[in-house]
Design an enzyme around this catalytic site. Sequence first.
Site, PDB file in Angstrom:
ATOM      1  N   ASP A  13      -5.125  -5.005  -8.817  1.00 45.65           N
ATOM      2  CA  ASP A  13      -4.355  -3.968  -9.517  1.00 45.65           C
ATOM      3  C   ASP A  13      -4.103  -4.395 -10.956  1.00 45.65           C
ATOM      4  O   ASP A  13      -4.256  -3.608 -11.890  1.00 45.65           O
ATOM      5  CB  ASP A  13      -2.992  -3.760  -8.843  1.00 45.65           C
ATOM      6  N   GLU A  63       0.827  -1.214   0.000  1.00 51.03           N
ATOM      7  CA  GLU A  63       0.000   0.000   0.000  1.00 51.03           C
ATOM      8  C   GLU A  63       0.856   1.257   0.000  1.00 51.03           C
ATOM      9  O   GLU A  63       0.536   2.234  -0.690  1.00 51.03           O
ATOM     10  CB  GLU A  63      -0.949   0.009   1.208  1.00 51.03           C
TER      11      GLU A  63
END
Length: 621
Positions: free
Chosen positions: A509, A433
Amino acid sequence: MNEDKNKKRFKLPNTPWFYIILALAIMMVVNLTRITSLMNGTVTTTTYSEFLNMLDEGRVQSVEVGSTTIIFTCEGNTPWQSQRYEAVLVDDPNLVSRLVRANVAFSGASSSGSFLDILIGIVLPLAFYAIMIFWIFRLFRGGSGGIGAMNFGKSSAKLYEISDASKKFTDVAGQDEAKEALVEIVDFLHEPAKYKAIGAKLPRGALLVGPPGTGKTLIAQAVAGEANVPFFFVSGSAFVEMFVGTGAARVRDLFKQASEKAPCIVFIDEIDAIGKKRDNMGISSNDEREQALNQLLAEMDGFDPSKGIVVLGATNRPEILDKALLRPGRFDRRITVDLPDLKGREAVLKVHARNIVMDPDIDFASVAKATVGASGADLANIINEAALRAVKMGRKSVIQEDLEASVDVVIAGSERKSLVIPEKERRMIACHEIGHALVAALQKNSAPVHKITIIPRTSGALGYTMQVDEDEHVLLSKENLLAKLAVLAAGRASEEFMFDSCTTGASNDIEQMTRLARSMVTRFGMSAHFGMMALETGASAYLGTDGQLACSIETATKIDDEVKAIIKGAFDSAMAIIRENSARLTSLSQALLDRETLTGEEFMQLLNQTPAVLEAGEAQE
Ligand code: ADP
Ligand code: ZN
């Protein structure tokens, strides 16, 4: 009418099997009586001449003369063994005198038995077959009010009579263009005479087009509310039934009901269910839909425009609608009800906050900023979730924190507190992250970081990084998209950099990146190789679904190569930023591990405090 009521009272079972089995049973009973009479076995068939012989021998005791046969009893060898015989009657004028001469008791055969025979054997089964055939015909014709509780062909439109508590335009936040376009219709419904006097024809229908949850139903209800007329709500899929003809009957019925209540609004939700382009491909599956559509077109042409029936249709796939539906005189107006912009979102939040006890200094604008792409329904949901959370926390009013937490809930699902994540994996998630956040913060053309969290969510996300742009954009440049791709790639890049391995955590992603890169090539004309060439058709504007490739196999291969190159480029530029900021990646990951959630400001502060790379000589963890 009365007949109908009787039928309902008796409640005949409404399955054909009942009647088939009943008929079979009756036939068996009829046959049984025949079989038993045969089994009694007392009647022996004989000839008329034999009868005359026996009569002459004086063995005949009694005679029943029927219309075609005669049945007589004869004494056997012993008195108790008297035997019954049956013989086909011959036209014998002397029969009676013979019988009298022989002194034999005789009578005509009773006709009641044969009448019953005919009744049971022929009339009843025939009657049942007739009823069955009639019933099955009725079933398939889709006529209204069949036997029993069947109600084919009746419109299932719910009729909403307007009461004081009905929806008004003030309940619809934003969507000013849509409201403006509909004001005219409201006025028309109020005073049809005014328009009639001047000879103006008002649209018979308008199509509300937009993504799901943007308030299309709400606006239609508000039109009815403002004009104070009844509101018919029906879903397009209600017209698509299994039996051909039922849908068309429903359309007919709906318009019949509507013209009784006119002026009124007929709202057809998901009109694409029947209004899809007619094609020659389907064999029979389309028949029903086409009939319903044709009926709808005919009804829309047919009703008297001065009567004041306005048909509003809603769809999120306008591109698949039949052209015939869109021509003037039908749904000739198209009203776009799009996702709300920043101001719109704030307005929707405020509309829904009206009925909720809110802390006075709530900042709706910041919530609106954090909810790019949310629909009106999402925002209504956010307010409600916030209220629920406030109650759970034992508060008397909703505060900013509740709202912010419920944004997360609506976007990513609620927190999964029970999920225990091993320490090593938590470190990898934090690193992933922070990778996203670092690249987002250090790149030009990227939206600033709003929030980073590694609290797992019920949606399956193990953490997320949220970016919020300062202002709304309606256009995205190629640079914006490339920056976005780099941010998406940064999670995996930092995993590889720090741990020299990769995890499944980047799957979402990867999916997003691939879709975006592919769109850049096939739809946005952003690849050097193809330039402005449309390679995809049929993508839905409002549902975000992909279209189909419209190119040769060789071109498809080249598209894949282009997509691959774009993704590789994004990964490389993300990796370069990560490498240049290795010390920041380490220390910020640690901070995220400790705190679980970092706000945008906290993140930027830490970022600015930390040197990009460790000075030579400083120990690396
Ligand atoms: P659609 O028919 O476009 O799918 P709906 O009209 O059913 O959407 O909207 C669902 C709910 O979302 C509404 O009942 C309302 O609570 C909320 N909503 C959507 N758009 C708005 C808006 N512009 N203003 C206020 N509430 C809205
Ligand atoms: Zn990620």
